[in-house]
Design a protein around this motif. Structure first.
Motif, PDB file in Angstrom:
ATOM      1  N   LEU A   1      43.813  92.814  20.887  1.00 17.84           N
ATOM      2  CA  LEU A   1      44.147  93.143  22.241  1.00 17.84           C
ATOM      3  C   LEU A   1      43.170  92.679  23.191  1.00 17.84           C
ATOM      4  O   LEU A   1      42.916  91.829  23.866  1.00 17.84           O
ATOM      5  CB  LEU A   1      44.664  94.621  22.638  1.00 17.84           C
ATOM      6  N   LEU A   2      41.562  93.172  22.664  1.00 19.26           N
ATOM      7  CA  LEU A   2      40.790  92.964  23.795  1.00 19.26           C
ATOM      8  C   LEU A   2      40.192  91.652  23.381  1.00 19.26           C
ATOM      9  O   LEU A   2      39.870  90.927  24.198  1.00 19.26           O
ATOM     10  CB  LEU A   2      39.416  93.994  23.513  1.00 19.26           C
ATOM     11  N   MET A   3      40.277  90.796  22.138  1.00 16.01           N
ATOM     12  CA  MET A   3      39.968  89.630  21.969  1.00 16.01           C
ATOM     13  C   MET A   3      40.907  88.528  22.822  1.00 16.01           C
ATOM     14  O   MET A   3      40.482  87.518  23.256  1.00 16.01           O
ATOM     15  CB  MET A   3      39.894  89.158  20.513  1.00 16.01           C
ATOM     16  N   ARG A   4      41.981  88.901  22.723  1.00 18.10           N
ATOM     17  CA  ARG A   4      42.989  88.109  23.400  1.00 18.10           C
ATOM     18  C   ARG A   4      42.834  88.101  24.810  1.00 18.10           C
ATOM     19  O   ARG A   4      43.053  87.161  25.676  1.00 18.10           O
ATOM     20  CB  ARG A   4      44.441  88.745  22.998  1.00 18.10           C
ATOM     21  N   ARG A   5      42.614  89.384  25.507  1.00 20.62           N
ATOM     22  CA  ARG A   5      42.194  89.254  26.888  1.00 20.62           C
ATOM     23  C   ARG A   5      40.914  88.589  27.153  1.00 20.62           C
ATOM     24  O   ARG A   5      40.930  88.152  28.385  1.00 20.62           O
ATOM     25  CB  ARG A   5      42.057  90.808  27.156  1.00 20.62           C
ATOM     26  N   ALA A   6      40.223  88.504  26.180  1.00 17.49           N
ATOM     27  CA  ALA A   6      38.872  87.825  26.506  1.00 17.49           C
ATOM     28  C   ALA A   6      38.993  86.468  26.228  1.00 17.49           C
ATOM     29  O   ALA A   6      38.102  85.662  26.569  1.00 17.49           O
ATOM     30  CB  ALA A   6      37.670  88.537  25.993  1.00 17.49           C
ATOM     31  N   GLY A   7      39.998  86.060  25.827  1.00 18.89           N
ATOM     32  CA  GLY A   7      40.274  84.561  25.448  1.00 18.89           C
ATOM     33  C   GLY A   7      39.499  84.148  24.205  1.00 18.89           C
ATOM     34  O   GLY A   7      39.023  82.957  24.000  1.00 18.89           O
ATOM     35  N   LEU A   8      39.268  84.946  23.279  1.00 18.20           N
ATOM     36  CA  LEU A   8      38.629  84.711  22.043  1.00 18.20           C
ATOM     37  C   LEU A   8      39.606  84.780  20.799  1.00 18.20           C
ATOM     38  O   LEU A   8      40.304  85.663  20.705  1.00 18.20           O
ATOM     39  CB  LEU A   8      37.506  85.907  21.782  1.00 18.20           C
ATOM     40  N   GLN A   9      39.083  83.905  19.803  1.00 14.95           N
ATOM     41  CA  GLN A   9      39.757  83.895  18.783  1.00 14.95           C
ATOM     42  C   GLN A   9      39.150  82.972  17.687  1.00 14.95           C
ATOM     43  O   GLN A   9      38.188  82.252  17.867  1.00 14.95           O
ATOM     44  CB  GLN A   9      41.161  82.856  18.860  1.00 14.95           C
ATOM     45  N   GLY A  10      39.419  83.308  16.243  1.00 18.76           N
ATOM     46  CA  GLY A  10      38.820  82.784  15.132  1.00 18.76           C
ATOM     47  C   GLY A  10      39.123  81.603  14.783  1.00 18.76           C
ATOM     48  O   GLY A  10      40.134  81.139  15.269  1.00 18.76           O
TER      49      GLY A  10
END
Length: 202
Positions: free
Chosen positions: A177-186
């Motif tokens: 969730l926090l990665m999605r909110r921050a616009g981060l992906q692997g």
């Protein structure tokens, strides 16, 4: 209350074409008095008196724009109904805050999202909750780990770094969730990582 220049420009264009204030106010979600003030202040600069006759072409264009706005508002109302079913009041207040920072009137944003202005301002005056502070701290740490992996780590690898490397208890779902909110992906799963092992923790 502040309104975006684009909203004011649209309202003035429609008013200049002769559309009644009441119709424009209903279509754009504005107060009648606000439109009267804008008309007195700005319409003379458009080269037309507020009471000057309008051409049939101008009126047709204005009415077409009103119809478009009414359609958009109808769709927006439906979207807001769906959002109310899945978003908690706190998340809706957060959405109002984002919309207000982008220049949308708080009154309009609150009405669309089904919350009150007073509730929003009460929420805004409260200090951040422990959960919000923890999420902010985790997001900052996740960003550091993601950057150290050259942007290749997804939420599973970052979760592993947090739990095994930093000893932080956190769920996979929260990291995702926090990665999605921050616009981060692997990177894609089949893409080799340029790092060997983790090597991201002190």
């Amino acid at each position: 209350m502040r309104y975006s220049p684009e909203l004011r420009r649209q309202a003035l264009q429609i008013l200049a074409a002769g559309e009644p204030v009441k119709n424009v106010a209903a279509a754009l979600g504005l107060r009648d008095q606000t439109l009267y003030q804008w008309r007195r202040r700005h319409l003379p600069h458009l080269g037309r008196s507020a009471h000057a006759p309008s051409t049939g072409q101008d009126l047709a264009a204005a009415r077409q724009r009103i119809t478009q706005l009414e359609t958009e508002l109808s769709a927006l109302r439906r979207v807001s109904e769906l959002l109310r079913e899945v978003l908690s009041p706190t998340r809706r207040f957060e959405a109002v805050h984002v919309m207000a920072r982008e220049g949308l009137p708080v009154r309009v944003a609150a009405r669309v999202l089904g919350v009150t202005e007073s509730g929003y301002f009460t929420w805004r005056s409260r200090p951040p909750s422990p959960r919000a502070l923890r999420h902010a701290w985790l997001t900052e740490l996740i960003t550091v780990i993601h950057a150290a992996s050259n942007g290749t780590f997804g939420y599973r690898r970052i979760h592993s770094e947090l739990t095994h490397g930093y000893g932080i208890t956190v769920s996979h779902g929260t990291v995702e969730l926090l990665m999605r909110r921050a616009g981060l992906q692997g990177a894609p799963a089949d893409q080799p990582s340029p790092t060997t092992g983790t090597g991201l923790c002190p």
